[in-house]
Scaffold this motif. Structure first.
Motif, PDB file in Angstrom:
ATOM      1  N   ARG A 275      51.961  73.172  42.582  1.00  0.00           N
ATOM      2  CA  ARG A 275      51.115  74.023  41.750  1.00  0.00           C
ATOM      3  C   ARG A 275      51.813  75.500  41.546  1.00  0.00           C
ATOM      4  NH1 ARG A 275      44.927  73.866  42.113  1.00  0.00           N
ATOM      5  NH2 ARG A 275      44.681  71.419  42.705  1.00  0.00           N
ATOM      6  N   SER A 276      51.448  76.114  40.315  1.00  0.00           N
ATOM      7  CA  SER A 276      51.977  77.407  39.945  1.00  0.00           C
ATOM      8  C   SER A 276      50.648  78.310  39.520  1.00  0.00           C
ATOM      9  CB  SER A 276      53.056  77.002  38.691  1.00  0.00           C
ATOM     10  OG  SER A 276      53.823  76.206  39.117  1.00  0.00           O
ATOM     11  N   VAL A 277      51.104  79.553  39.466  1.00  0.00           N
ATOM     12  CA  VAL A 277      50.284  80.730  38.901  1.00  0.00           C
ATOM     13  C   VAL A 277      50.999  81.043  37.452  1.00  0.00           C
ATOM     14  CG1 VAL A 277      49.493  82.928  39.077  1.00  0.00           C
ATOM     15  CG2 VAL A 277      49.486  81.321  40.983  1.00  0.00           C
ATOM     16  N   LEU A 278      50.197  81.453  36.559  1.00  0.00           N
ATOM     17  CA  LEU A 278      50.586  81.826  35.243  1.00  0.00           C
ATOM     18  C   LEU A 278      50.136  83.479  35.128  1.00  0.00           C
ATOM     19  CD1 LEU A 278      52.065  81.086  32.450  1.00  0.00           C
ATOM     20  CD2 LEU A 278      49.861  80.590  31.670  1.00  0.00           C
ATOM     21  N   GLU A 279      51.372  84.257  34.940  1.00  0.00           N
ATOM     22  CA  GLU A 279      51.340  85.469  34.844  1.00  0.00           C
ATOM     23  C   GLU A 279      51.804  86.360  33.599  1.00  0.00           C
ATOM     24  OE1 GLU A 279      51.370  86.831  39.685  1.00  0.00           O
ATOM     25  OE2 GLU A 279      53.071  86.703  38.349  1.00  0.00           O
ATOM     26  N   ALA A 280      51.136  87.139  33.120  1.00  0.00           N
ATOM     27  CA  ALA A 280      51.634  87.967  31.699  1.00  0.00           C
ATOM     28  C   ALA A 280      52.061  89.332  31.921  1.00  0.00           C
ATOM     29  CB  ALA A 280      50.527  87.779  30.697  1.00  0.00           C
ATOM     30  N   GLU A 281      53.134  89.970  31.688  1.00  0.00           N
ATOM     31  CA  GLU A 281      53.629  91.290  31.846  1.00  0.00           C
ATOM     32  C   GLU A 281      52.993  91.906  30.549  1.00  0.00           C
ATOM     33  OE1 GLU A 281      54.359  93.284  34.183  1.00  0.00           O
ATOM     34  OE2 GLU A 281      56.247  92.217  34.714  1.00  0.00           O
ATOM     35  N   VAL A 282      51.809  92.670  30.954  1.00  0.00           N
ATOM     36  CA  VAL A 282      51.409  93.628  29.653  1.00  0.00           C
ATOM     37  C   VAL A 282      51.249  94.940  30.175  1.00  0.00           C
ATOM     38  CG1 VAL A 282      49.399  93.909  27.904  1.00  0.00           C
ATOM     39  CG2 VAL A 282      50.029  91.750  29.047  1.00  0.00           C
ATOM     40  N   VAL A 283      52.422  95.845  29.503  1.00  0.00           N
ATOM     41  CA  VAL A 283      52.237  97.164  29.789  1.00  0.00           C
ATOM     42  C   VAL A 283      51.074  97.909  29.614  1.00  0.00           C
ATOM     43  CG1 VAL A 283      53.321  99.580  29.144  1.00  0.00           C
ATOM     44  CG2 VAL A 283      54.869  97.396  29.209  1.00  0.00           C
ATOM     45  N   GLY A 284      50.215  98.625  30.516  1.00  0.00           N
ATOM     46  CA  GLY A 284      49.196  99.382  30.492  1.00  0.00           C
ATOM     47  C   GLY A 284      48.051  98.414  30.960  1.00  0.00           C
ATOM     48  N   MET A 285      48.295  97.225  31.746  1.00  0.00           N
ATOM     49  CA  MET A 285      47.363  96.312  32.132  1.00  0.00           C
ATOM     50  C   MET A 285      47.467  96.212  33.666  1.00  0.00           C
ATOM     51  SD  MET A 285      45.206  94.732  29.758  1.00  0.00           S
ATOM     52  CE  MET A 285      44.937  93.421  30.405  1.00  0.00           C
ATOM     53  N   GLY A 286      48.306  96.863  34.523  1.00  0.00           N
ATOM     54  CA  GLY A 286      48.460  96.785  35.719  1.00  0.00           C
ATOM     55  C   GLY A 286      47.569  97.163  36.509  1.00  0.00           C
TER      56      GLY A 286
END
Length: 487
Positions: A275-286
């Motif tokens: 299993r894995s987790v999918l993440e996105a690096e979006v500036v301003g969304m931390g």
């Protein structure tokens, strides 16, 4: 809203939630520092101080207005001693998040959180406005049409199907196994420590272990379950929307061109069950205590990869990764062998004094100290050796047309697709041992949801790593990089 400007103020019910929060904090503080004797006096003092805080909040509420113009949000806070005038252009917004906590549900309101596409205050919304739910939904729809060119309404989005089915069982697994391995092991150690303390009738040790386990593992686990309950993710045009929450419901939208990288993260225990987790690096969304916005909680790796290809095809490509050369294994083995020797020598030196000191302790603490003196260095050496083996097996790099891939980590593995155009700069470096075997590592520096971040690759031949910076520069020279795509 149209072409007219509208001026709004937070819904008055925010004063109730602020007063309640202040009362709870004051009650805890006064009990800890023991200012007055007796519960009645404490509650009276809390009531007086809460009333003062409430009056300040009323003044702040009356003097704070939000003006929405056709091009920007203007937040003015005009107090007696200070005044702030904040201008937030719609083109700079990374998202307009809708969040509903317990108070919002009770009073029928929603909180609109305006996140700016900047690394400054990356984990906090630049502005928050609380309105009645229907009014907040209408305003969000209007802003979405301006920011994301998104014509759908909240009612339409509620009928949109999720792109991947995330069951509540998946959410529980994500909370239990999606945390970094170090955090999971710490919770396990505290559990073992609590059991040993109970066995030796050490109430102080038991209480300490329980508190540490509660703060470091149990509470984050419960918080994760509540946060990602009823999870949905979908894409409309070039806008991705993520919804979740049990008691606090959150809906966040952001444009694909704001995504700097996407990451498949697999803690070792999750990787053992595929299993894995999918993440996105979006500036301003931390967010606080969250590295990257999650696009999919812990699911089967094949399902997550399929979602990645459909959700963010702009960054995903079928990789043919280049793994670390044999020289990298030799360099890591020597460097970690030196580290292992230093650890063993240090513990050997400490044990000479610790054995004498242990005789002065209670039987419980004496047995604990002597056990740790033997177990800790051996465990560290085993972990170091395992880290070398796993790093050599998994670390890789690969270059695609619009993004490149870096597989980094060892026990906790990350497969990260990074947009060339979002790279600030790269740095290829090699230490004395790495130079001996002709290998270097590459640090990729970029803006992230938590501020500035660097991703460090494994050990490869310098020429292979320098191709990344060459491609970044080439895209600027030949015009493939166009800043207007990311506005």
């Amino acid at each position: 809203m149209g072409d007219e400007s509208i001026t709004l103020r937070n819904h008055p019910t925010v004063l109730v939630s602020q007063a309640f929060a202040a009362a709870v904090v004051l009650f805890v503080i006064l009990n800890v520092i023991d200012v007055v004797d007796g519960l009645t006096k404490t509650l009276t003092l809390v009531a007086v101080l809460t009333a003062l805080v409430f009056l300040y909040c009323v003044a702040l509420w009356r003097r704070t207005v939000y003006t929405f113009t056709p091009t920007e949000l203007n937040v003015v806070r005009d107090m007696l001693l200070t005044k702030s005038d904040k201008h937030i252009q719609y083109t700079r917004l990374a998202s307009v998040t809708v969040r509903r906590d317990i108070f919002n549900m009770i009073f029928g309101t929603s909180a609109l959180m305006f996140n700016v596409n900047s690394s400054v205050n990356a984990t906090a919304a630049e502005a928050t406005l609380v309105l009645k739910r229907a009014e907040a939904d209408r305003l969000r729809d209007e802003l979405n049409s301006r920011i994301f060119s998104k014509e759908t309404t909240v009612e339409t989005e509620l009928l949109e199907s999720t792109m991947i089915l995330v069951t509540n069982r998946d959410v529980i697994l994500n909370a239990a196994l999606g945390q970094p391995t170090g955090q999971q092991l710490f919770g396990l150690v505290m559990l073992i420590y609590a059991v040993i303390s109970l066995f030796y009738e050490s109430s102080g040790g038991l209480l300490t272990a329980v508190i540490l386990m509660l703060v470091s593992y149990i509470l984050p686990l419960i918080s994760s379950i509540l946060k990602y309950y009823n999870y949905r993710v979908y894409r409309l045009g070039d806008t991705i929307t993520v919804e979740s929450g049990m008691f606090t419901h959150t809906r966040r939208s952001f444009k694909v061109n704001k995504v700097n990288s996407v990451r498949l993260r697999s803690p070792i225990f999750a990787r053992l069950i595929g299993r894995s987790v999918l993440e996105a690096e979006v500036v301003g969304m931390g967010e606080e205590n969250e590295n990257m916005p999650i696009l999919c909680p812990l699911k089967d790796r094949r399902e997550v990869e399929d979602l990645l290809g459909r959700l963010v095809p702009e960054l995903y490509f079928e990789p043919e990764p280049e793994h670390q050369p044999r020289g990298a294994l030799k360099a890591m083995a020597i460097a970690n062998l030196i580290l292992a020797v230093v650890i063993l020598v240090s513990f050997g030196f400490i044990s000479g004094y610790a054995v004498e000191f242990a005789d002065t302790l209670t039987p419980f603490w004496s047995a604990t100290a002597l056990t740790l003196l033997v177990a800790v260095p051996l465990l560290l050496v085993i972990l170091i050796a395992g880290r070398v083996v796993l790093a050599q097996r998994h670390r890789a790099v690969c270059m695609g047309e619009d993004s490149f891939l870096i597989v980094h980590g060892s026990y906790d593995l990350s497969v990260e697709y990074i947009n060339y155009d979002k790279v600030q700069y790269t740095e290829v470096a090699s230490g004395p041992i790495g130079r001996r075997f002709g290998v270097s590592s590459c640090s990729v520096h970029m803006m992230s949801s938590q501020g500035f971040r660097d991703i460090t690759s494994g050990l490869f031949e310098p020429g292979d790593l320098e191709r990344i910076s060459d491609e970044v520069n080439a895209r600027v020279r030949d015009g493939r990089y166009d800043y207007r795509k990311y506005l």
